[in-house]
Design a protein around this motif. Structure first.
Motif, PDB file in Angstrom:
ATOM      1  N   CYS A  76       0.862  -1.176   0.000  1.00 19.15           N
ATOM      2  CA  CYS A  76       0.000   0.000   0.000  1.00 19.15           C
ATOM      3  C   CYS A  76       0.904   1.233   0.000  1.00 19.15           C
ATOM      4  O   CYS A  76       2.003   1.201   0.565  1.00 19.15           O
ATOM      5  CB  CYS A  76      -0.963   0.007   1.186  1.00 19.15           C
ATOM      6  N   ALA A  77       0.459   2.291  -0.660  1.00 16.68           N
ATOM      7  CA  ALA A  77       1.302   3.474  -0.842  1.00 16.68           C
ATOM      8  C   ALA A  77       1.175   4.426   0.334  1.00 16.68           C
ATOM      9  O   ALA A  77       0.096   4.626   0.894  1.00 16.68           O
ATOM     10  CB  ALA A  77       0.909   4.187  -2.131  1.00 16.68           C
ATOM     11  N   ASP A  78       2.317   5.035   0.721  1.00 14.62           N
ATOM     12  CA  ASP A  78       2.262   6.081   1.738  1.00 14.62           C
ATOM     13  C   ASP A  78       2.035   7.418   1.046  1.00 14.62           C
ATOM     14  O   ASP A  78       1.864   7.492  -0.177  1.00 14.62           O
ATOM     15  CB  ASP A  78       3.524   6.081   2.608  1.00 14.62           C
ATOM     16  N   LYS A  79       2.057   8.488   1.804  1.00 17.53           N
ATOM     17  CA  LYS A  79       1.728   9.806   1.249  1.00 17.53           C
ATOM     18  C   LYS A  79       2.748  10.275   0.214  1.00 17.53           C
ATOM     19  O   LYS A  79       2.454  11.137  -0.617  1.00 17.53           O
ATOM     20  CB  LYS A  79       1.621  10.834   2.378  1.00 17.53           C
ATOM     21  N   ASP A  80       3.972   9.702   0.242  1.00 14.92           N
ATOM     22  CA  ASP A  80       4.997  10.085  -0.722  1.00 14.92           C
ATOM     23  C   ASP A  80       5.057   9.149  -1.922  1.00 14.92           C
ATOM     24  O   ASP A  80       5.939   9.276  -2.782  1.00 14.92           O
ATOM     25  CB  ASP A  80       6.375  10.124  -0.048  1.00 14.92           C
ATOM     26  N   GLY A  81       4.144   8.176  -1.954  1.00 15.27           N
ATOM     27  CA  GLY A  81       4.126   7.242  -3.067  1.00 15.27           C
ATOM     28  C   GLY A  81       5.036   6.048  -2.896  1.00 15.27           C
ATOM     29  O   GLY A  81       5.079   5.166  -3.758  1.00 15.27           O
ATOM     30  N   VAL A  82       5.769   5.977  -1.799  1.00 18.57           N
ATOM     31  CA  VAL A  82       6.592   4.792  -1.510  1.00 18.57           C
ATOM     32  C   VAL A  82       5.656   3.679  -1.055  1.00 18.57           C
ATOM     33  O   VAL A  82       4.727   3.911  -0.270  1.00 18.57           O
ATOM     34  CB  VAL A  82       7.656   5.097  -0.440  1.00 18.57           C
ATOM     35  N   LEU A  83       5.916   2.446  -1.524  1.00 19.03           N
ATOM     36  CA  LEU A  83       5.023   1.324  -1.245  1.00 19.03           C
ATOM     37  C   LEU A  83       5.453   0.589   0.014  1.00 19.03           C
ATOM     38  O   LEU A  83       6.582   0.075   0.092  1.00 19.03           O
ATOM     39  CB  LEU A  83       5.004   0.365  -2.438  1.00 19.03           C
ATOM     40  N   ASP A  84       4.569   0.554   1.005  1.00 21.37           N
ATOM     41  CA  ASP A  84       4.800  -0.271   2.190  1.00 21.37           C
ATOM     42  C   ASP A  84       4.622  -1.737   1.797  1.00 21.37           C
ATOM     43  O   ASP A  84       3.585  -2.124   1.248  1.00 21.37           O
ATOM     44  CB  ASP A  84       3.803   0.080   3.293  1.00 21.37           C
ATOM     45  N   LEU A  85       5.635  -2.546   2.079  1.00 17.35           N
ATOM     46  CA  LEU A  85       5.592  -3.962   1.725  1.00 17.35           C
ATOM     47  C   LEU A  85       4.971  -4.726   2.901  1.00 17.35           C
ATOM     48  O   LEU A  85       5.613  -4.947   3.930  1.00 17.35           O
ATOM     49  CB  LEU A  85       7.007  -4.460   1.435  1.00 17.35           C
ATOM     50  N   ILE A  86       3.714  -5.124   2.740  1.00 16.70           N
ATOM     51  CA  ILE A  86       2.983  -5.782   3.829  1.00 16.70           C
ATOM     52  C   ILE A  86       3.197  -7.289   3.800  1.00 16.70           C
ATOM     53  O   ILE A  86       3.290  -7.940   4.830  1.00 16.70           O
ATOM     54  CB  ILE A  86       1.476  -5.457   3.742  1.00 16.70           C
ATOM     55  N   ASP A  87       3.270  -7.855   2.617  1.00 18.31           N
ATOM     56  CA  ASP A  87       3.521  -9.299   2.487  1.00 18.31           C
ATOM     57  C   ASP A  87       4.478  -9.515   1.324  1.00 18.31           C
ATOM     58  O   ASP A  87       4.378  -8.854   0.292  1.00 18.31           O
ATOM     59  CB  ASP A  87       2.205 -10.043   2.218  1.00 18.31           C
ATOM     60  N   GLY A  88       5.414 -10.443   1.498  1.00 16.83           N
ATOM     61  CA  GLY A  88       6.379 -10.745   0.444  1.00 16.83           C
ATOM     62  C   GLY A  88       7.755 -10.190   0.702  1.00 16.83           C
ATOM     63  O   GLY A  88       8.578 -10.081  -0.209  1.00 16.83           O
ATOM     64  N   GLN A  89       8.020  -9.839   1.981  1.00 15.40           N
ATOM     65  CA  GLN A  89       9.316  -9.231   2.286  1.00 15.40           C
ATOM     66  C   GLN A  89      10.480 -10.153   1.952  1.00 15.40           C
ATOM     67  O   GLN A  89      11.495  -9.706   1.399  1.00 15.40           O
ATOM     68  CB  GLN A  89       9.399  -8.864   3.777  1.00 15.40           C
ATOM     69  N   ARG A 216      -6.596  -2.864   4.795  1.00 18.75           N
ATOM     70  CA  ARG A 216      -7.029  -3.675   3.669  1.00 18.75           C
ATOM     71  C   ARG A 216      -5.892  -4.609   3.222  1.00 18.75           C
ATOM     72  O   ARG A 216      -6.125  -5.751   2.860  1.00 18.75           O
ATOM     73  CB  ARG A 216      -7.454  -2.760   2.526  1.00 18.75           C
ATOM     74  N   ALA A 217      -4.667  -4.105   3.249  1.00 19.93           N
ATOM     75  CA  ALA A 217      -3.514  -4.929   2.876  1.00 19.93           C
ATOM     76  C   ALA A 217      -3.341  -6.101   3.836  1.00 19.93           C
ATOM     77  O   ALA A 217      -3.061  -7.230   3.420  1.00 19.93           O
ATOM     78  CB  ALA A 217      -2.247  -4.071   2.848  1.00 19.93           C
ATOM     79  N   LEU A 218      -3.513  -5.829   5.129  1.00 22.87           N
ATOM     80  CA  LEU A 218      -3.387  -6.895   6.123  1.00 22.87           C
ATOM     81  C   LEU A 218      -4.470  -7.949   5.950  1.00 22.87           C
ATOM     82  O   LEU A 218      -4.241  -9.140   6.143  1.00 22.87           O
ATOM     83  CB  LEU A 218      -3.428  -6.298   7.525  1.00 22.87           C
ATOM     84  N   LYS A 219      -5.653  -7.517   5.586  1.00 18.95           N
ATOM     85  CA  LYS A 219      -6.744  -8.455   5.359  1.00 18.95           C
ATOM     86  C   LYS A 219      -6.442  -9.359   4.165  1.00 18.95           C
ATOM     87  O   LYS A 219      -6.690 -10.568   4.205  1.00 18.95           O
ATOM     88  CB  LYS A 219      -8.055  -7.686   5.131  1.00 18.95           C
ATOM     89  N   ILE A 220      -5.891  -8.780   3.100  1.00 18.98           N
ATOM     90  CA  ILE A 220      -5.517  -9.581   1.930  1.00 18.98           C
ATOM     91  C   ILE A 220      -4.393 -10.543   2.298  1.00 18.98           C
ATOM     92  O   ILE A 220      -4.383 -11.712   1.894  1.00 18.98           O
ATOM     93  CB  ILE A 220      -5.110  -8.659   0.768  1.00 18.98           C
ATOM     94  N   PHE A 221      -3.440 -10.054   3.086  1.00 15.97           N
ATOM     95  CA  PHE A 221      -2.346 -10.907   3.581  1.00 15.97           C
ATOM     96  C   PHE A 221      -2.922 -12.144   4.262  1.00 15.97           C
ATOM     97  O   PHE A 221      -2.505 -13.274   4.012  1.00 15.97           O
ATOM     98  CB  PHE A 221      -1.496 -10.098   4.565  1.00 15.97           C
ATOM     99  N   GLU A 222      -3.906 -11.942   5.121  1.00 21.08           N
ATOM    100  CA  GLU A 222      -4.522 -13.052   5.840  1.00 21.08           C
ATOM    101  C   GLU A 222      -5.206 -14.007   4.869  1.00 21.08           C
ATOM    102  O   GLU A 222      -5.097 -15.233   5.001  1.00 21.08           O
ATOM    103  CB  GLU A 222      -5.544 -12.531   6.850  1.00 21.08           C
ATOM    104  N   THR A 223      -5.902 -13.475   3.872  1.00 23.50           N
ATOM    105  CA  THR A 223      -6.610 -14.310   2.908  1.00 23.50           C
ATOM    106  C   THR A 223      -5.633 -15.152   2.091  1.00 23.50           C
ATOM    107  O   THR A 223      -5.847 -16.354   1.895  1.00 23.50           O
ATOM    108  CB  THR A 223      -7.448 -13.429   1.957  1.00 23.50           C
ATOM    109  N   ILE A 224      -4.562 -14.522   1.618  1.00 21.70           N
ATOM    110  CA  ILE A 224      -3.569 -15.240   0.816  1.00 21.70           C
ATOM    111  C   ILE A 224      -2.952 -16.373   1.628  1.00 21.70           C
ATOM    112  O   ILE A 224      -2.715 -17.469   1.117  1.00 21.70           O
ATOM    113  CB  ILE A 224      -2.470 -14.273   0.335  1.00 21.70           C
ATOM    114  N   ASN A 225      -2.717 -16.103   2.907  1.00 23.35           N
ATOM    115  CA  ASN A 225      -2.024 -17.077   3.760  1.00 23.35           C
ATOM    116  C   ASN A 225      -2.976 -17.875   4.624  1.00 23.35           C
ATOM    117  O   ASN A 225      -2.602 -18.348   5.691  1.00 23.35           O
ATOM    118  CB  ASN A 225      -0.993 -16.356   4.637  1.00 23.35           C
ATOM    119  N   ASP A 226      -4.212 -18.015   4.191  1.00 21.55           N
ATOM    120  CA  ASP A 226      -5.217 -18.772   4.943  1.00 21.55           C
ATOM    121  C   ASP A 226      -4.694 -20.164   5.250  1.00 21.55           C
ATOM    122  O   ASP A 226      -4.118 -20.836   4.410  1.00 21.55           O
ATOM    123  CB  ASP A 226      -6.506 -18.875   4.123  1.00 21.55           C
TER     124      ASP A 226
END
Length: 613
Positions: A76-89, A216-226
């Motif tokens: 998900c993007a922060d205010k500067d457009g940098v993408l926070d990596l929630i899953d896949g680090q 929303r990103a965390l929710k998708i993370f949970e779904t992918i890793n069900d």
């Protein structure tokens, strides 16, 4: 009508992935690929990642090459457009390190670095105010990384920091693994390295899912890793807590989680096992059993017990506090960090692999001082009964899990008395006869060497305390040191004189390896006694500092009714040593064991509480 922000999903090559800037938020777990085990062996995740890609690379022709899919990342993007990596680090960080290693490998070969490769590692971005900033394509913001990723991005390579935090060590291991892989596969062939870079950036692909916000990103993370596919329950639980926490709680939640994991890793303990034991110790689990792969599903359904959704930070704090105590237990200490003899003894009995008793310790961690010491001593006794009686792990673990409910309710000395009577004495009652029969027939091959020494140490310590008091004798450790050995009274390699003196059966391993043929003896004394005849050894046994061994052949003459003399009345000296005296000594050991492990007052089955059946 409300317009909802959309979730974007893109199929991207590595080249396109690293046209964007990423950061791993500080609440994420550290980098763990390439971590070395206790034997110093490096994890093979990085090598496997590269080997799988290389396998597809080898299928390439001069006209085309197969694509290779490495998975999904969630951002998900922060205010500067940098993408926070929630899953896949893990895979993204490894991909970035691979780009750095490819550049460094080319540089080491004296080749020019393609501008496209340089741009995939380090580039610039301009914000809406017109300010341009040079930045790495990937930034690890969690404290464990401490800016080391920039060192790889800047080309320090092998000279980047290797020591410090767990993540720094793992990143160094991963980078080294990549460089070794490139050297092994391509040697000094510059063009081959360039071709692999081309394949890696153009044909290796992933799916990037971008969401409008972190929740929303965390929710998708949970779904992918069900169901924990690819991640374990600890990772999913952490995500679940962040998903339900408020944004202003993230920093505190991250700190609590870090303290939790550091405590466990510092004690050499597996977080997933701790989580399973914590659940069994503190909550009601159906049938008193739960497998590691079931933990996350259980948590999702058990919020009425845990309240991890309503109060995720509070749950994390409670879990951390339990982890700190668990780490102490794992290092044989109580909650205050002081050595607990009962825990040290249980380790000597069970070795480092047996840990199920930690469930009881977690359930009783609210006890302090003498009450907790009593609990530890009681656990040692019942664990010995289970292990010597040959009770299956699944059976005594089930009993432990059932017993935790009552233990959690213990508040007073009377409560603890009741628990020990119903649970500990109840289990002793159930296996009383199996325990005694096991000792009556025990041979050295029936138990691990450390467990045999534990048994002899307990017998020896018991009589030393009876004779001299507990002061200076209350620790089992001095009986277990390497300079104290398990002595075969009739030696396995008895010399001819010893065999002649013993008579029939001198070479019978069913006699030489019987419990009744063993005693503890200091190494210095044992060297002199060696494989000699019993009549020769008889002159050496009185040189031992242990009362039981000193009185092997005859009692000492010290007084009439003093403490030492009263203790010696229980001993079983043998002026001669024969097959019959070995059998008699084994029977004597089996009887004394009822006092050593607190079974004398427990009648088989009579007081066993059915709730623990």
């Amino acid at each position: 009508m409300t317009a909802f922000k959309t979730i974007d999903s893109e199929d991207l090559s590595i080249a396109k992935v690293f046209q964007s800037f990423y950061k791993v938020p500080d609440y994420q777990r550290e980098y763990v690929w390439g971590e070395k085990d206790a034997q110093g062996e490096r994890g093979d995740e990085v090598e496997q990642f590269l080997q799988d890609i290389f396998g597809e690379f080898e299928q390439a022709t001069k006209d085309d090459a197969p694509e290779y899919f490495i998975g999904t990342i969630v951002v998900c993007a922060d205010k500067d457009g940098v993408l926070d990596l929630i899953d896949g680090q893990q895979r993204t960080t490894t991909s970035f390190l691979t780009l750095c290693a490819l550049r460094d490998a080319l540089a080491a070969l004296g080749a020019e670095t393609p501008a496209t490769l340089s741009d995939q590692i380090l580039s610039s971005s301009t914000d809406w105010q017109g300010d341009t900033v040079n930045r790495m394509r990937l930034d690890l913001q969690y404290e464990d990384a401490q800016g080391v990723m920039a060192e790889y991005g800047e080309g320090k390579g092998y000279d980047a920091r290797k020591d410090g935090t767990r993540s720094i060590r793992n990143l160094a291991n991963a980078y080294a693994a990549i460089r070794e892989f490139l050297k092994d596969k391509f040697g000094d062939d510059v063009q081959a390295v360039r071709r692999f870079h081309g394949y890696f950036t153009n044909k290796v692909k992933l799916i990037r899912i971008q969401t409008p916000d972190v929740s929303r990103a965390l929710k998708i993370f949970e779904t992918i890793n069900d169901r924990g596919v690819g991640l374990d329950a600890m990772d999913l639980l952490k995500n679940l807590l962040f998903m339900n926490a408020k944004a202003d709680q993230f920093r505190k939640l991250k700190d609590e989680w870090k303290a939790l994991t550091q405590a466990l890793y510092g004690a050499g303990e597996k977080p997933l096992r701790f989580l399973r034991y914590y659940i069994l110790a503190n909550f009601n689990v159906r049938d008193a059993k739960i497998r590691e792969e079931d933990i996350y599903n259980w948590l999702v359904k058990a919020n009425d017990q845990t309240n991890h959704i309503g109060d995720p930070l509070g749950f994390a704090v409670r879990l951390k506090e339990a982890a700190l105590d668990y780490a102490n237990f794992a290092t044989l200490k109580n909650q205050q960090g002081h050595l607990e003899s009962g825990l040290a003894n249980t380790r000597a009995l069970g070795g480092s692999a047996i840990k199920q008793h930690h469930i009881l310790l977690l359930a009783g961690r609210h006890l302090t001082g003498e009450r907790f010491t009593r609990l530890c001593n009681a656990i040692e006794e019942v664990m010995c009964v289970w292990l010597i009686a040959g009770v299956l792990t699944k059976d005594y673990e089930r009993a432990i899990a059932q017993g935790t409910k009552a233990l959690r309710e213990v508040k007073t000395d009377a409560d603890l008395d009741a628990f020990i009577t119903s649970f500990v004495d109840g289990q002793k009652s159930l296996y009383h006869e199996r325990f005694r029969q096991a000792l009556l027939t025990l041979k050295s091959w029936n138990v691990r060497q450390f467990r045999l020494k534990y048994l002899l140490a307990k017998f020896t310590q018991y009589f030393d305390i009876q004779a001299y008091g507990a002061a200076g004798k209350d620790q089992l450790g001095p009986y277990l040191v390497s300079k104290v050995e398990v002595e075969h009274i009739l030696a396995r390699g008895a010399d001819e004189a010893a065999q002649a003196e013993f008579g029939d059966g001198a070479k019978d391993i069913n006699l030489t390896e019987s419990l009744g043929n063993f005693v503890l003896l200091e190494k210095a004394v044992n060297i002199v006694a060696s494989n000699a005849a019993y009549s020769v050894k008889a002159a050496q046994y009185p040189n031992s500092q242990f009362l039981l061994t000193r009185c092997q052949t005859e009692l000492m003459q010290v007084g009439v009714n003093d403490q030492i003399t009263r203790a010696m009345k229980r001993l079983d000296p043998s002026p001669t040593w024969t097959a019959e005296t070995i059998r008699q000594r084994q029977e004597w050991y089996a009887d004394v064991a009822l006092d050593v492990w607190g079974l004398r007052h427990v009648k088989p089955h009579d007081i066993f509480d059915e709730m623990f059946g």
